[in-house]
Design a protein around this motif. Structure first.
Motif, PDB file in Angstrom:
ATOM      1  N   THR A 188       1.990  15.546  48.587  1.00 13.11           N
ATOM      2  CA  THR A 188       2.215  14.099  48.654  1.00 13.11           C
ATOM      3  C   THR A 188       3.506  13.789  49.399  1.00 13.11           C
ATOM      4  OG1 THR A 188       1.062  13.739  46.577  1.00 13.11           O
ATOM      5  CG2 THR A 188       2.620  12.050  47.243  1.00 13.11           C
ATOM      6  N   ASP A 225      -3.616   7.759  39.045  1.00 16.43           N
ATOM      7  CA  ASP A 225      -2.308   7.462  39.636  1.00 16.43           C
ATOM      8  C   ASP A 225      -2.158   8.068  41.027  1.00 16.43           C
ATOM      9  OD1 ASP A 225      -1.346   5.893  37.651  1.00 16.43           O
ATOM     10  OD2 ASP A 225      -0.318   7.488  36.575  1.00 16.43           O
ATOM     11  N   ASP A 253      -2.888  10.815  42.244  1.00 14.46           N
ATOM     12  CA  ASP A 253      -2.486  12.215  42.309  1.00 14.46           C
ATOM     13  C   ASP A 253      -3.677  13.055  42.765  1.00 14.46           C
ATOM     14  OD1 ASP A 253      -1.497  14.729  41.974  1.00 14.46           O
ATOM     15  OD2 ASP A 253      -1.633  14.717  39.787  1.00 14.46           O
ATOM     16  N   ARG A 302      -5.073  15.653  40.170  1.00 15.64           N
ATOM     17  CA  ARG A 302      -5.858  15.132  39.046  1.00 15.64           C
ATOM     18  C   ARG A 302      -7.150  14.477  39.509  1.00 15.64           C
ATOM     19  NH1 ARG A 302      -1.695  11.482  35.996  1.00 15.64           N
ATOM     20  NH2 ARG A 302      -0.503  11.846  37.894  1.00 15.64           N
ATOM     21  N   ARG A 308      -3.798   1.414  54.973  1.00 14.35           N
ATOM     22  CA  ARG A 308      -2.518   1.076  55.578  1.00 14.35           C
ATOM     23  C   ARG A 308      -2.311   2.004  56.772  1.00 14.35           C
ATOM     24  NH1 ARG A 308       1.734   2.460  51.817  1.00 14.35           N
ATOM     25  NH2 ARG A 308       0.363   4.207  51.440  1.00 14.35           N
ATOM     26  N   HIS A 362       1.207   5.478  58.415  1.00 12.35           N
ATOM     27  CA  HIS A 362       1.486   6.896  58.615  1.00 12.35           C
ATOM     28  C   HIS A 362       1.084   7.415  59.981  1.00 12.35           C
ATOM     29  CE1 HIS A 362       2.608   6.880  54.557  1.00 12.35           C
ATOM     30  NE2 HIS A 362       1.405   6.753  54.090  1.00 12.35           N
ATOM     31  N   PRO A 416       7.591  11.168  54.468  1.00 15.64           N
ATOM     32  CA  PRO A 416       6.381  10.342  54.356  1.00 15.64           C
ATOM     33  C   PRO A 416       5.704  10.548  53.008  1.00 15.64           C
ATOM     34  CG  PRO A 416       5.910  12.333  55.600  1.00 15.64           C
ATOM     35  CD  PRO A 416       7.364  12.406  55.212  1.00 15.64           C
ATOM     36  N   LEU A 417       5.400   9.485  52.327  1.00 23.09           N
ATOM     37  CA  LEU A 417       4.641   9.614  51.072  1.00 23.09           C
ATOM     38  C   LEU A 417       3.185   9.310  51.383  1.00 23.09           C
ATOM     39  CD1 LEU A 417       7.115   7.911  48.578  1.00 23.09           C
ATOM     40  CD2 LEU A 417       6.567  10.337  48.789  1.00 23.09           C
ATOM     41  N   ALA A 418       2.331  10.290  51.096  1.00 20.82           N
ATOM     42  CA  ALA A 418       0.934  10.166  51.508  1.00 20.82           C
ATOM     43  C   ALA A 418       0.169   9.159  50.654  1.00 20.82           C
ATOM     44  CB  ALA A 418       0.254  11.533  51.444  1.00 20.82           C
ATOM     45  N   TRP A 419       0.532   9.076  49.386  1.00 25.13           N
ATOM     46  CA  TRP A 419      -0.231   8.228  48.463  1.00 25.13           C
ATOM     47  C   TRP A 419       0.710   7.266  47.735  1.00 25.13           C
ATOM     48  CZ3 TRP A 419      -4.922   9.520  49.856  1.00 25.13           C
ATOM     49  CH2 TRP A 419      -5.187  10.824  50.227  1.00 25.13           C
ATOM     50  N   PRO A 420       0.200   6.145  47.288  1.00 24.16           N
ATOM     51  CA  PRO A 420       1.057   5.182  46.566  1.00 24.16           C
ATOM     52  C   PRO A 420       1.248   5.566  45.094  1.00 24.16           C
ATOM     53  CG  PRO A 420      -1.134   4.262  46.862  1.00 24.16           C
ATOM     54  CD  PRO A 420      -1.143   5.602  47.535  1.00 24.16           C
ATOM     55  N   ASN A 421       1.824   6.736  44.860  1.00 17.40           N
ATOM     56  CA  ASN A 421       2.009   7.221  43.489  1.00 17.40           C
ATOM     57  C   ASN A 421       3.041   6.377  42.744  1.00 17.40           C
ATOM     58  OD1 ASN A 421       1.644   9.415  45.519  1.00 17.40           O
ATOM     59  ND2 ASN A 421       1.068  10.525  43.714  1.00 17.40           N
ATOM     60  N   PRO A 422       3.014   6.438  41.411  1.00 19.70           N
ATOM     61  CA  PRO A 422       4.107   5.803  40.660  1.00 19.70           C
ATOM     62  C   PRO A 422       5.420   6.553  40.915  1.00 19.70           C
ATOM     63  CG  PRO A 422       2.300   6.449  39.197  1.00 19.70           C
ATOM     64  CD  PRO A 422       2.017   7.037  40.535  1.00 19.70           C
ATOM     65  N   ASP A 424       6.109   9.823  39.036  1.00 22.41           N
ATOM     66  CA  ASP A 424       5.394  11.021  39.496  1.00 22.41           C
ATOM     67  C   ASP A 424       6.087  11.652  40.702  1.00 22.41           C
ATOM     68  OD1 ASP A 424       3.603  10.723  37.510  1.00 22.41           O
ATOM     69  OD2 ASP A 424       1.838  10.393  38.773  1.00 22.41           O
ATOM     70  N   VAL A 425       6.558  10.805  41.624  1.00 19.58           N
ATOM     71  CA  VAL A 425       7.241  11.345  42.815  1.00 19.58           C
ATOM     72  C   VAL A 425       8.509  12.079  42.381  1.00 19.58           C
ATOM     73  CG1 VAL A 425       8.430  10.749  44.954  1.00 19.58           C
ATOM     74  CG2 VAL A 425       6.284   9.623  44.369  1.00 19.58           C
ATOM     75  N   LEU A 483       7.883  15.447  40.910  1.00 16.96           N
ATOM     76  CA  LEU A 483       7.588  16.533  41.850  1.00 16.96           C
ATOM     77  C   LEU A 483       8.830  17.376  42.129  1.00 16.96           C
ATOM     78  CD1 LEU A 483       5.150  14.869  44.395  1.00 16.96           C
ATOM     79  CD2 LEU A 483       4.654  16.683  42.765  1.00 16.96           C
ATOM     80  N   LEU A 529       1.651  16.916  37.386  1.00 14.48           N
ATOM     81  CA  LEU A 529       1.780  15.477  37.210  1.00 14.48           C
ATOM     82  C   LEU A 529       0.868  15.002  36.079  1.00 14.48           C
ATOM     83  CD1 LEU A 529       1.982  14.111  40.845  1.00 14.48           C
ATOM     84  CD2 LEU A 529       3.782  14.849  39.300  1.00 14.48           C
ATOM     85  N   ALA A 570       4.442   2.353  47.057  1.00 16.56           N
ATOM     86  CA  ALA A 570       4.036   1.526  48.194  1.00 16.56           C
ATOM     87  C   ALA A 570       4.656   0.131  48.120  1.00 16.56           C
ATOM     88  CB  ALA A 570       2.513   1.422  48.249  1.00 16.56           C
TER      89      ALA A 570
END
Lengths: 327, 267
Positions: A213, A267, A269, A272, A323, A326, B101-107, B110-111, B114, B123, B152
């Motif tokens: 991520t 979330d 992830d 998961r 979006r 990236h 770069p953050l690939a996903w809009p995680n909370p 969680d980031v 990591l 996670l 995000a």
């Protein structure tokens, strides 16, 4: 999360059972239950256990393999549009499988087809992963996948074009359209070891997908072995997708749609999302396979055709909502 | 300016030292880094300075052991970082790369969690010491109120704090940060540097690439100057920062008034 998984598992069981109720021979729920328990009349047993159950299980296994492969590829490539079908992995597997039909190898050994399909899938997945190393752009990667698909499709058309007789032509078209009709436990047993091994590898390596991520640089910074992670995902998706293709031919888009639906519930992830995506994709294909049998068409609709009819618009919708930051 | 001073992040295994000697990196016939040697100890905040393309990022990546080296060594506790299992290295050394770069809009939580990846964190199953470390990192970076928010939805300044918290959550003895204040407004530049200084005050050792000489002068205990792939100077600001150095490294005219740096313009 846990309740969601249990709900998905129960729904999948219910769908498989519902699939066992359907067929040209009308059977009551009671007769189907008895047959499944091995207590029914011999004729019922034959229809339910030898014909309907393996077909439903094949649909579920193919869905689970594609759902997990899609979720894992999306995690590895950090792109919600990655999927065995879109990246050309399924097409390559199916090309290799078709070649064994064309050259008659499939008739020589029952293993020829699954082994060829898996080799095709592994080769394509490796190429995709190598390409992903060179380009940071998700769009480029998808375009290369489209190129793979088209090229595999072109060679497939060439084989069709040159098919020696109408029988092998029909056989090959069956593979291209994707179907789990008339699958037996014997077919399942041939694909199962590869499929299970692939799913197991993906499941074991899933936590590395969370690390990705952050991007590859930071992921290796927090202690991810990037090479090992890539290798495991390539191996896992190659085995699982190849096995799925050897069982059902090309069935696209389910590997995109299922992870997309479960993502917000976990979330976002990728680790998961693997298990629920597999269960949901399995459930979706069992339901779709019930669909192709219920829809009153003159000849039975192919599962892969229905999956693409529903999945392709979903793919476009996901791509449009994405979006673009990236790229 | 921050309430983080009251609840600093924690540093474990203080006293570890990164010893880089004779590091050379070449790629495609181009020399990126030539015979670079330096040390990073706990309690130090070292700024790595140099023009774009001087080899700063390559030096960091070579020192961490994630870029192939042509020759040289980089050791923590007498073990080469390139030969350590990546998980073990990550426990000693946290790395904040330039591109984040953050690939996903995680909370957010969680980031940050990591950062504990090398400690075996999965996670969604954060417990015990890991949960405490993540909580401390969130507090240190003043992110408690944002912990459940999706990344995000954050501003650039908030995201920068999330990345810092992610690095601090490892509670590693050393931190390497590549341009942690790039693209931040002046307030957040100070904010992030304060966070890193707090980390150093707790016993950590930080190596930070900066392009802002004023920030470097204010926060760094030592400056490492790079030009054309070589380290040309390494020492405390008082000893290594002067008008000649600014001219040599950046090609700018400037002067130093006590502890203040004034850049007048290009040479």
């Amino acid at each position: 999360m846990r309740t969601g998984l249990i709900a998905l598992a129960l729904a999948s069981l219910a769908a498989v059972f519902a699939a066992c109720l359907l067929g040209p021979t009308q059977m009551s729920v009671e007769r189907v239950v008895l047959a499944l328990l091995g207590l029914g009349a011999p004729g019922d047993q034959l229809v339910v256990v030898q014909i309907r159950l393996p077909r439903a299980l094949a649909a579920f296994a193919v869905g689970a393999a594609l759902g997990a492969s899609g979720a894992a590829l999306q995690g590895l490539l950090r792109n919600p549009l990655a999927e065995p079908g879109v990246l050309g992995v399924s097409a390559s597997a199916s090309l290799a499988a078709t070649a064994t039909l064309y050259y008659g190898l499939a008739a020589i050994s029952a293993w020829a087809m699954p082994v060829a399909a898996i080799s095709g899938a592994l080769a394509a997945t490796t190429l995709i992963a190598l390409t992903a190393l060179r380009t940071a752009s998700a769009v480029t990667l998808i375009l290369i996948g489209v190129g793979f698909s088209s090229f595999a499709g072109a060679i497939m058309n060439l084989l069709l074009n040159l098919a020696p007789n109408p029988f092998s032509l029909a056989d090959m078209i069956n593979w291209m359209l994707g179907s789990v009709a008339n699958r037996s436990f014997h077919d399942l047993a041939l694909a199962a070891p590869f499929l299970m091994a692939g799913l197991l590898i993906l499941f074991i390596s899933r936590h590395g997908l969370s690390a990705l991520t952050l991007g590859e640089e930071a992921a290796s910074g927090i202690g991810l072995d990037l090479k090992r992670q890539r290798l495991l995902v390539v191996l896992g998706t190659g085995l699982a997708t190849g096995a799925a293709v050897s069982l059902a031919g090309v069935i696209g888009f389910v590997g995109i749609v299922a992870p997309h639906i479960v993502r917000s519930m976990v979330d976002h992830d990728p680790a998961r999302s693997l298990l629920p995506a597999a269960l949901l994709a399995g459930l979706m294909l069992v339901l779709a396979d019930i669909g192709v049998r219920i829809v009153p068409t003159s000849s039975e609709l192919k599962l892969g055709v229905l999956a693409a009819l529903i999945g392709a618009p979903a793919f476009i919708w996901i791509a449009m909502r994405r979006r673009t930051v990236h790229d | 300016m921050t309430n983080s001073q009251h609840t600093p992040s924690r540093v474990l295994n203080k006293g570890h030292e990164l010893v880089v000697s004779g590091l050379t990196l070449r790629a495609g016939g181009v020399t990126l880094v030539e015979d670079a040697s330096f040390r990073l100890r706990s309690g130090e905040l070292v700024a790595l300075l140099g023009r774009n393309g001087a080899g700063k990022t390559s030096l960091l990546r070579g020192a961490i052991g994630i870029a192939p080296r042509t020759s040289g060594q980089s050791r923590i506790k007498d073990e080469d970082t390139a030969r350590m299992p990546s998980g073990q290295r990550a426990k000693h050394l946290a790395y904040l790369p330039q591109n984040r770069p953050l690939a996903w809009p995680n909370p957010v939580r969680d980031v940050v969690a990591l950062g504990r990846f090398a400690h075996g964190v999965a996670l969604g199953r954060l417990r015990g010491v890991d949960a405490q470390a993540v909580e401390r990192a969130l507090i240190a970076c003043d992110l408690q109120d944002l912990a459940e928010r999706s990344t995000a939805t954050l501003s650039g300044g908030e995201l920068a704090r999330v990345h810092c918290a992610r690095a601090f959550a490892a509670e590693a003895s050393l931190l390497i940060a590549d341009e942690p204040v790039a693209e931040l407004d002046p307030y957040h530049q100070f904010r992030v540097m304060e966070l890193i200084r707090n980390y150093v005050d707790q016993g950590g050792g930080a190596l930070v690439v900066l392009h802002d000489i004023v920030l470097a002068r204010r926060y760094a205990t030592r400056l490492i100057w790079m030009k054309d792939g070589r380290i040309v100077a390494d020492g405390p600001p008082e000893a290594t920062l002067d008008a000649d150095r600014l001219a040599e490294i950046y090609g700018v005219r400037g002067h130093i008034e006590d502890t203040r740096v004034v850049i007048d313009g290009p040479l």
